[in-house]
Design a protein around this motif. Sequence first.
Motif, PDB file in Angstrom:
ATOM      1  N   HIS A 168     -45.166  11.118 -19.988  1.00 31.25           N
ATOM      2  CA  HIS A 168     -44.018  12.221 -19.132  1.00 31.25           C
ATOM      3  C   HIS A 168     -44.926  12.869 -18.664  1.00 31.25           C
ATOM      4  N   ALA A 169     -44.986  13.745 -20.475  1.00 29.51           N
ATOM      5  CA  ALA A 169     -45.722  14.964 -20.251  1.00 29.51           C
ATOM      6  C   ALA A 169     -47.069  15.608 -19.986  1.00 29.51           C
ATOM      7  N   GLY A 170     -47.547  14.716 -20.420  1.00 31.18           N
ATOM      8  CA  GLY A 170     -48.999  14.605 -19.297  1.00 31.18           C
ATOM      9  C   GLY A 170     -48.934  14.575 -18.236  1.00 31.18           C
ATOM     10  N   ARG A 171     -48.186  13.785 -17.415  1.00 30.45           N
ATOM     11  CA  ARG A 171     -48.253  13.964 -16.278  1.00 30.45           C
ATOM     12  C   ARG A 171     -47.829  15.006 -15.219  1.00 30.45           C
ATOM     13  N   ALA A 172     -47.220  15.124 -16.191  1.00 30.53           N
ATOM     14  CA  ALA A 172     -47.131  16.832 -15.765  1.00 30.53           C
ATOM     15  C   ALA A 172     -47.689  18.077 -15.553  1.00 30.53           C
ATOM     16  N   SER A 173     -48.964  18.176 -16.987  1.00 28.24           N
ATOM     17  CA  SER A 173     -49.081  18.503 -17.119  1.00 28.24           C
ATOM     18  C   SER A 173     -50.793  18.751 -15.980  1.00 28.24           C
ATOM     19  N   ALA A 174     -51.316  17.245 -16.078  1.00 31.98           N
ATOM     20  CA  ALA A 174     -51.878  16.720 -15.042  1.00 31.98           C
ATOM     21  C   ALA A 174     -51.523  17.550 -13.218  1.00 31.98           C
ATOM     22  N   LEU A 175     -49.803  17.864 -13.467  1.00 34.04           N
ATOM     23  CA  LEU A 175     -49.448  17.934 -11.789  1.00 34.04           C
ATOM     24  C   LEU A 175     -49.922  18.851 -11.664  1.00 34.04           C
ATOM     25  N   CYS A 176     -49.511  20.064 -13.564  1.00 36.09           N
ATOM     26  CA  CYS A 176     -49.802  20.815 -12.674  1.00 36.09           C
ATOM     27  C   CYS A 176     -51.487  22.083 -13.006  1.00 36.09           C
ATOM     28  N   ALA A 177     -52.171  20.839 -13.046  1.00 33.72           N
ATOM     29  CA  ALA A 177     -53.887  21.115 -13.051  1.00 33.72           C
ATOM     30  C   ALA A 177     -54.052  20.697 -11.486  1.00 33.72           C
ATOM     31  N   VAL A 178     -53.456  19.985 -10.959  1.00 29.45           N
ATOM     32  CA  VAL A 178     -53.741  19.822  -9.395  1.00 29.45           C
ATOM     33  C   VAL A 178     -53.287  20.690  -8.543  1.00 29.45           C
ATOM     34  N   GLU A 179     -52.363  21.253  -9.194  1.00 26.43           N
ATOM     35  CA  GLU A 179     -51.294  22.341  -8.577  1.00 26.43           C
ATOM     36  C   GLU A 179     -49.900  21.784  -8.044  1.00 26.43           C
ATOM     37  N   ARG A 180     -49.755  20.641  -8.072  1.00 26.79           N
ATOM     38  CA  ARG A 180     -48.229  20.209  -7.473  1.00 26.79           C
ATOM     39  C   ARG A 180     -47.339  20.752  -8.137  1.00 26.79           C
ATOM     40  N   HIS A 181     -47.545  21.763  -8.566  1.00 23.94           N
ATOM     41  CA  HIS A 181     -46.560  23.181  -9.360  1.00 23.94           C
ATOM     42  C   HIS A 181     -45.504  22.089  -9.442  1.00 23.94           C
ATOM     43  N   GLU A 182     -44.476  21.821  -8.352  1.00 14.79           N
ATOM     44  CA  GLU A 182     -42.917  21.818  -8.377  1.00 14.79           C
ATOM     45  C   GLU A 182     -42.835  20.212  -8.480  1.00 14.79           C
ATOM     46  N   GLU A 183     -43.441  19.644  -8.046  1.00 17.10           N
ATOM     47  CA  GLU A 183     -43.597  18.532  -9.219  1.00 17.10           C
ATOM     48  C   GLU A 183     -43.465  18.337 -10.461  1.00 17.10           C
ATOM     49  N   ALA A 184     -44.417  19.153 -10.661  1.00 16.97           N
ATOM     50  CA  ALA A 184     -44.720  19.584 -12.490  1.00 16.97           C
ATOM     51  C   ALA A 184     -43.777  20.129 -13.133  1.00 16.97           C
ATOM     52  N   LEU A 185     -42.527  20.916 -12.195  1.00 19.60           N
ATOM     53  CA  LEU A 185     -41.832  21.411 -13.103  1.00 19.60           C
ATOM     54  C   LEU A 185     -40.699  20.376 -13.236  1.00 19.60           C
ATOM     55  N   ALA A 186     -40.395  19.437 -12.174  1.00 18.73           N
ATOM     56  CA  ALA A 186     -38.960  19.048 -12.157  1.00 18.73           C
ATOM     57  C   ALA A 186     -39.724  17.711 -13.549  1.00 18.73           C
ATOM     58  N   GLU A 187     -41.269  17.240 -13.417  1.00 17.25           N
ATOM     59  CA  GLU A 187     -40.904  16.055 -14.386  1.00 17.25           C
ATOM     60  C   GLU A 187     -40.733  16.840 -16.001  1.00 17.25           C
ATOM     61  N   ILE A 188     -41.701  17.926 -15.996  1.00 17.44           N
ATOM     62  CA  ILE A 188     -41.282  19.079 -17.574  1.00 17.44           C
ATOM     63  C   ILE A 188     -39.390  18.656 -17.810  1.00 17.44           C
ATOM     64  N   ASP A 189     -39.015  19.276 -16.459  1.00 17.46           N
ATOM     65  CA  ASP A 189     -37.196  19.395 -16.737  1.00 17.46           C
ATOM     66  C   ASP A 189     -36.477  18.421 -17.412  1.00 17.46           C
ATOM     67  N   ASN A 190     -37.080  17.225 -16.588  1.00 14.91           N
ATOM     68  CA  ASN A 190     -36.391  15.693 -16.820  1.00 14.91           C
ATOM     69  C   ASN A 190     -36.950  15.183 -18.454  1.00 14.91           C
ATOM     70  N   VAL A 191     -37.632  15.790 -18.839  1.00 13.49           N
ATOM     71  CA  VAL A 191     -38.709  15.340 -20.306  1.00 13.49           C
ATOM     72  C   VAL A 191     -38.339  16.437 -21.052  1.00 13.49           C
ATOM     73  N   LEU A 192     -37.701  17.534 -20.597  1.00 13.34           N
ATOM     74  CA  LEU A 192     -36.995  18.328 -21.634  1.00 13.34           C
ATOM     75  C   LEU A 192     -35.374  17.743 -22.356  1.00 13.34           C
ATOM     76  N   ALA A 193     -35.030  17.400 -21.023  1.00 13.45           N
ATOM     77  CA  ALA A 193     -33.623  16.636 -21.134  1.00 13.45           C
ATOM     78  C   ALA A 193     -33.240  15.463 -22.246  1.00 13.45           C
TER      79      ALA A 193
END
Length: 279
Positions: A168-193
């Motif tokens: 999931h954290a890797g997916r967040a990084s990849a979403l950030c890399a393809v500039e899908r930042h809001e999805e990336a933020l939602a993903e990493i927030d779920n991971v941090l929870a």
Amino acid sequence: LHLSAVIRHTRGDLEGAADLFEAAFKLAPHDAALAFNRAAIFAALKRHRECAAAAADALRLSPGDPEALLLQGTSLTALGEHAHALKCLDSVSLARPTVHTHRATSLLALERHEEAQQAANRAILLAPNDADARYLRGSALLALDRGAEALSDFETALAVTPGNLAAHAGRASALCAVERHEEALAEIDNVLAAAPERADYHALRGVILSGRNRDEEATAAFQQSLLLQPDDRETPLALADTLLAQGDFARGLPAYEARFRSRTTRPAPPSDASLWAGE
């Protein structure tokens, strides 16, 4: 003793089995099968240092044994001794995905990203839905700035193991890399929870927020990361960047200079170029 140790192992008493294997090996230090089983029980217990040493005993008695080499390489990878691990794993002739996933892990740690991708490719050829192989190839592709391909691998890994926080954290990084930042933020927030104690996940959240120019929030994320892991080498520079972006030179420049000095181990060679005087 050897037979009793095997029975204990089959019944799930790993600690008891380990004690019996150890006692048996002291009585029969030239028994190759016993030496291997001793290493295997240490591996099952995740006693990696003891496993590596026991595998060395097994290899002394049976040089080139691929199973013993795999055990030793796996333990050395877990211990972070990646160069030594690769020497073992490169000698393993077994056609198993785990050989290649452990190689990919060590190659990634050594920042040999193209070779890590190739190792993960070999694992995927043997087991197309291997979640570890997909995660490792995604990590290698991400390091090679191939974010869209990395995203596909992380999502394949998650289809197999939906609860895999690293994927999931890797997916967040990849979403950030393809500039899908809001999805990336939602993903990493779920991971941090699920794992608020992970400094690297807070740092990743800071990177994602920086990508959206949300520098104050990014600063807080980097600071939280450093509270959890004060000796991290990369996060202070990221924090300095966000402070400078906010015009906070009083805090940003000292952090940046300290990071620069920690990277500079020898003076740069003299240059013939004239010094810039601010013109």
